[in-house]
Design a protein around this motif. Structure first.
Motif, PDB file in Angstrom:
ATOM      1  N   GLY A  81       0.810  -1.213   0.000  1.00 29.45           N
ATOM      2  CA  GLY A  81       0.000   0.000   0.000  1.00 29.45           C
ATOM      3  C   GLY A  81       0.840   1.258   0.000  1.00 29.45           C
ATOM      4  O   GLY A  81       0.547   2.212  -0.736  1.00 29.45           O
ATOM      5  N   VAL A  82       1.895   1.302   0.797  1.00 32.19           N
ATOM      6  CA  VAL A  82       2.775   2.472   0.831  1.00 32.19           C
ATOM      7  C   VAL A  82       3.490   2.643  -0.503  1.00 32.19           C
ATOM      8  O   VAL A  82       3.645   3.766  -1.010  1.00 32.19           O
ATOM      9  CB  VAL A  82       3.800   2.353   1.975  1.00 32.19           C
ATOM     10  N   GLY A  83       3.931   1.521  -1.101  1.00 32.92           N
ATOM     11  CA  GLY A  83       4.603   1.608  -2.392  1.00 32.92           C
ATOM     12  C   GLY A  83       3.688   2.144  -3.481  1.00 32.92           C
ATOM     13  O   GLY A  83       4.077   3.038  -4.248  1.00 32.92           O
ATOM     14  N   VAL A  84       2.470   1.624  -3.548  1.00 35.41           N
ATOM     15  CA  VAL A  84       1.513   2.104  -4.557  1.00 35.41           C
ATOM     16  C   VAL A  84       1.135   3.561  -4.284  1.00 35.41           C
ATOM     17  O   VAL A  84       0.995   4.367  -5.212  1.00 35.41           O
ATOM     18  CB  VAL A  84       0.258   1.208  -4.566  1.00 35.41           C
ATOM     19  N   ALA A  85       0.975   3.914  -3.003  1.00 37.66           N
ATOM     20  CA  ALA A  85       0.658   5.299  -2.648  1.00 37.66           C
ATOM     21  C   ALA A  85       1.770   6.248  -3.085  1.00 37.66           C
ATOM     22  O   ALA A  85       1.513   7.363  -3.563  1.00 37.66           O
ATOM     23  CB  ALA A  85       0.436   5.409  -1.143  1.00 37.66           C
ATOM     24  N   SER A  86       3.014   5.812  -2.959  1.00 35.50           N
ATOM     25  CA  SER A  86       4.148   6.636  -3.376  1.00 35.50           C
ATOM     26  C   SER A  86       4.152   6.847  -4.891  1.00 35.50           C
ATOM     27  O   SER A  86       4.414   7.947  -5.383  1.00 35.50           O
ATOM     28  CB  SER A  86       5.461   5.986  -2.936  1.00 35.50           C
ATOM     29  N   ILE A  87       3.859   5.791  -5.635  1.00 38.22           N
ATOM     30  CA  ILE A  87       3.806   5.891  -7.091  1.00 38.22           C
ATOM     31  C   ILE A  87       2.696   6.846  -7.512  1.00 38.22           C
ATOM     32  O   ILE A  87       2.877   7.693  -8.395  1.00 38.22           O
ATOM     33  CB  ILE A  87       3.599   4.497  -7.708  1.00 38.22           C
ATOM     34  N   CYS A  88       1.528   6.731  -6.875  1.00 37.99           N
ATOM     35  CA  CYS A  88       0.413   7.623  -7.206  1.00 37.99           C
ATOM     36  C   CYS A  88       0.727   9.074  -6.830  1.00 37.99           C
ATOM     37  O   CYS A  88       0.334  10.002  -7.549  1.00 37.99           O
ATOM     38  CB  CYS A  88      -0.853   7.152  -6.485  1.00 37.99           C
ATOM     39  N   ALA A  89       1.434   9.271  -5.725  1.00 37.94           N
ATOM     40  CA  ALA A  89       1.818  10.624  -5.332  1.00 37.94           C
ATOM     41  C   ALA A  89       2.764  11.234  -6.363  1.00 37.94           C
ATOM     42  O   ALA A  89       2.641  12.413  -6.728  1.00 37.94           O
ATOM     43  CB  ALA A  89       2.484  10.596  -3.954  1.00 37.94           C
ATOM     44  N   ALA A  90       3.714  10.433  -6.843  1.00 37.91           N
ATOM     45  CA  ALA A  90       4.652  10.923  -7.851  1.00 37.91           C
ATOM     46  C   ALA A  90       3.954  11.255  -9.162  1.00 37.91           C
ATOM     47  O   ALA A  90       4.205  12.288  -9.786  1.00 37.91           O
ATOM     48  CB  ALA A  90       5.748   9.878  -8.082  1.00 37.91           C
ATOM     49  N   ARG A  91       3.047  10.377  -9.602  1.00 40.36           N
ATOM     50  CA  ARG A  91       2.333  10.629 -10.852  1.00 40.36           C
ATOM     51  C   ARG A  91       1.431  11.855 -10.722  1.00 40.36           C
ATOM     52  O   ARG A  91       1.281  12.636 -11.665  1.00 40.36           O
ATOM     53  CB  ARG A  91       1.489   9.406 -11.229  1.00 40.36           C
ATOM     54  N   SER A  92       0.809  12.037  -9.572  1.00 42.67           N
ATOM     55  CA  SER A  92      -0.044  13.214  -9.359  1.00 42.67           C
ATOM     56  C   SER A  92       0.793  14.494  -9.409  1.00 42.67           C
ATOM     57  O   SER A  92       0.369  15.503  -9.979  1.00 42.67           O
ATOM     58  CB  SER A  92      -0.767  13.102  -8.014  1.00 42.67           C
ATOM     59  N   ALA A  93       1.980  14.448  -8.799  1.00 39.99           N
ATOM     60  CA  ALA A  93       2.861  15.613  -8.831  1.00 39.99           C
ATOM     61  C   ALA A  93       3.327  15.910 -10.255  1.00 39.99           C
ATOM     62  O   ALA A  93       3.458  17.078 -10.652  1.00 39.99           O
ATOM     63  CB  ALA A  93       4.067  15.376  -7.919  1.00 39.99           C
ATOM     64  N   GLU A  94       3.562  14.859 -11.030  1.00 41.10           N
ATOM     65  CA  GLU A  94       3.986  15.045 -12.423  1.00 41.10           C
ATOM     66  C   GLU A  94       2.872  15.691 -13.242  1.00 41.10           C
ATOM     67  O   GLU A  94       3.126  16.602 -14.052  1.00 41.10           O
ATOM     68  CB  GLU A  94       4.365  13.685 -13.008  1.00 41.10           C
ATOM     69  N   VAL A  95       1.635  15.249 -13.036  1.00 43.71           N
ATOM     70  CA  VAL A  95       0.492  15.849 -13.733  1.00 43.71           C
ATOM     71  C   VAL A  95       0.336  17.309 -13.332  1.00 43.71           C
ATOM     72  O   VAL A  95       0.079  18.179 -14.175  1.00 43.71           O
ATOM     73  CB  VAL A  95      -0.793  15.052 -13.423  1.00 43.71           C
ATOM     74  N   TYR A  96       0.505  17.604 -12.046  1.00 44.16           N
ATOM     75  CA  TYR A  96       0.376  18.984 -11.568  1.00 44.16           C
ATOM     76  C   TYR A  96       1.464  19.871 -12.165  1.00 44.16           C
ATOM     77  O   TYR A  96       1.215  21.025 -12.534  1.00 44.16           O
ATOM     78  CB  TYR A  96       0.445  19.013 -10.043  1.00 44.16           C
ATOM     79  N   ALA A  97       2.688  19.322 -12.271  1.00 42.75           N
ATOM     80  CA  ALA A  97       3.789  20.094 -12.852  1.00 42.75           C
ATOM     81  C   ALA A  97       3.492  20.433 -14.316  1.00 42.75           C
ATOM     82  O   ALA A  97       3.738  21.565 -14.766  1.00 42.75           O
ATOM     83  CB  ALA A  97       5.089  19.309 -12.740  1.00 42.75           C
ATOM     84  N   ASN A  98       2.975  19.481 -15.066  1.00 42.05           N
ATOM     85  CA  ASN A  98       2.618  19.738 -16.462  1.00 42.05           C
ATOM     86  C   ASN A  98       1.482  20.760 -16.555  1.00 42.05           C
ATOM     87  O   ASN A  98       1.462  21.604 -17.466  1.00 42.05           O
ATOM     88  CB  ASN A  98       2.211  18.431 -17.154  1.00 42.05           C
ATOM     89  N   TYR A  99       0.539  20.683 -15.624  1.00 41.22           N
ATOM     90  CA  TYR A  99      -0.564  21.645 -15.619  1.00 41.22           C
ATOM     91  C   TYR A  99      -0.068  23.065 -15.364  1.00 41.22           C
ATOM     92  O   TYR A  99      -0.564  24.025 -15.968  1.00 41.22           O
ATOM     93  CB  TYR A  99      -1.579  21.240 -14.549  1.00 41.22           C
ATOM     94  N   ARG A 100       0.925  23.190 -14.480  1.00 38.01           N
ATOM     95  CA  ARG A 100       1.479  24.516 -14.193  1.00 38.01           C
ATOM     96  C   ARG A 100       2.163  25.117 -15.416  1.00 38.01           C
ATOM     97  O   ARG A 100       2.220  26.338 -15.585  1.00 38.01           O
ATOM     98  CB  ARG A 100       2.481  24.430 -13.048  1.00 38.01           C
ATOM     99  N   VAL A 101       2.671  24.259 -16.286  1.00 35.28           N
ATOM    100  CA  VAL A 101       3.370  24.750 -17.485  1.00 35.28           C
ATOM    101  C   VAL A 101       2.393  24.991 -18.628  1.00 35.28           C
ATOM    102  O   VAL A 101       2.420  26.039 -19.280  1.00 35.28           O
ATOM    103  CB  VAL A 101       4.456  23.731 -17.910  1.00 35.28           C
ATOM    104  N   THR A 102       1.508  24.038 -18.882  1.00 34.73           N
ATOM    105  CA  THR A 102       0.623  24.115 -20.049  1.00 34.73           C
ATOM    106  C   THR A 102      -0.746  24.716 -19.730  1.00 34.73           C
ATOM    107  O   THR A 102      -1.439  25.181 -20.634  1.00 34.73           O
ATOM    108  CB  THR A 102       0.414  22.714 -20.654  1.00 34.73           C
ATOM    109  N   GLY A 103      -1.145  24.667 -18.447  1.00 40.45           N
ATOM    110  CA  GLY A 103      -2.464  25.162 -18.073  1.00 40.45           C
ATOM    111  C   GLY A 103      -3.582  24.205 -18.436  1.00 40.45           C
ATOM    112  O   GLY A 103      -4.758  24.565 -18.374  1.00 40.45           O
TER     113      GLY A 103
END
Length: 282
Positions: A81-103
């Protein structure tokens, strides 16, 4: 006495000028505020994704009847559960970073969630996924997290929030001095089954009297028999418990049922591991 500014209205000292920020400093402050807001956004998105998956891990435990007290399997499911949660946290942060650039947020197409495409995605990003999971688990443990505590509590066993206990007086209730110490543990760590710190503390026998000694009639029968000294009950300890969990536990013992208790763990220090993993994509 005549003061210098009494010579005339035109000679009175002028009011102090309004404080003005240098344009260069204003630009630096604006940039710092934007950066702080961006970092806060990354942390918030990552923590929410991390915490949500931890909650799903506990729901999975309820569905599969795996508790925090289940040997091996409880720890294994918690670590996954912690491992999957970490992967989801990283992917969510990556999506947010792209949103900050592209809107723009990526379009979600449910047809992309096929087994074949998921396997392809995992194979393509295997190294980064493994690294995210490892970092998350290590940071989670470093912050005091316990993977087995992510599973629901079994009311017949030591709970997921158990941190400290006191020696019990056999089947007897805790005395006044012990209750005072249990109250301190209750305020510090919460109920060992659900984690709440509200209400009056109860000294919970672990293992429960019903399991350690049997029913009242069984105890009386054994105490009058010549072989009573051969069967010594297991050593018990008092754990801090809330009234709600105590009532549910009593019902479970009377009806010989196994009850798993969901506990809330969305906001406690180890979930900051999600923010640490997400900051890789800041």
């Amino acid at each position: 006495m005549r003061l210098p500014w009494d010579r005339g209205n035109d000679e009175r000292p002028s009011a102090p000028s309004t404080f003005e920020i240098n344009p260069h400093h204003r630009q630096q402050l604006r940039a710092a505020a934007t950066q702080a807001a961006d970092m806060a956004g990354h942390a918030f998105v990552s923590i929410m994704a991390f915490s949500s998956v931890l909650s799903l891990t506990q729901v999975t435990g309820l569905a599969t009847r795996v508790s925090s007290a289940t040997p091996l399997l409880g720890s294994a499911l918690g670590a996954v559960g912690v491992g999957v949660a970490s992967i989801c946290a990283a992917r969510s942060a990556e999506v947010y970073a792209n949103y900050r650039v592209t809107g723009r947020l990526p379009k979600l197409d449910w047809r992309d969630l096929t087994q074949k495409k998921i396997v392809q995605y995992v194979q393509k990003n295997r190294d980064s996924l493994i690294m995210d999971a490892i970092i998350g688990i290590v940071v989670f443990k470093a912050l005091g997290g316990r993977v087995q505590s992510l599973l629901p509590s079994d009311l017949g066993r030591v709970g997921a929030h158990a941190r400290a206990s006191l020696p019990a007086n056999g089947a007897s209730y805790a005395d006044q001095t012990q209750r005072a110490k249990l109250q301190q543990l209750f305020k510090k760590f919460g109920c060992h089954h659900c984690g709440t710190r509200r209400g009056t503390v109860i000294g919970d026998h672990m293992p429960p009297n019903r399991i350690a000694h049997g029913s009242t009639s069984e105890i009386a029968a054994r105490s009058s028999s010549w072989w009573a000294w051969l069967r010594r009950p297991p050593l018990q300890r008092y754990y801090p418990q809330c009234q709600d969990c105590s009532g549910q536990q009593s019902s479970a013992m009377r009806h010989n049922r196994r009850i798993l208790k969901y506990h809330y763990n969305l906001w406690y220090p180890p979930v900051l591991a999600g923010a640490v993993v997400g900051m890789q994509y800041y």
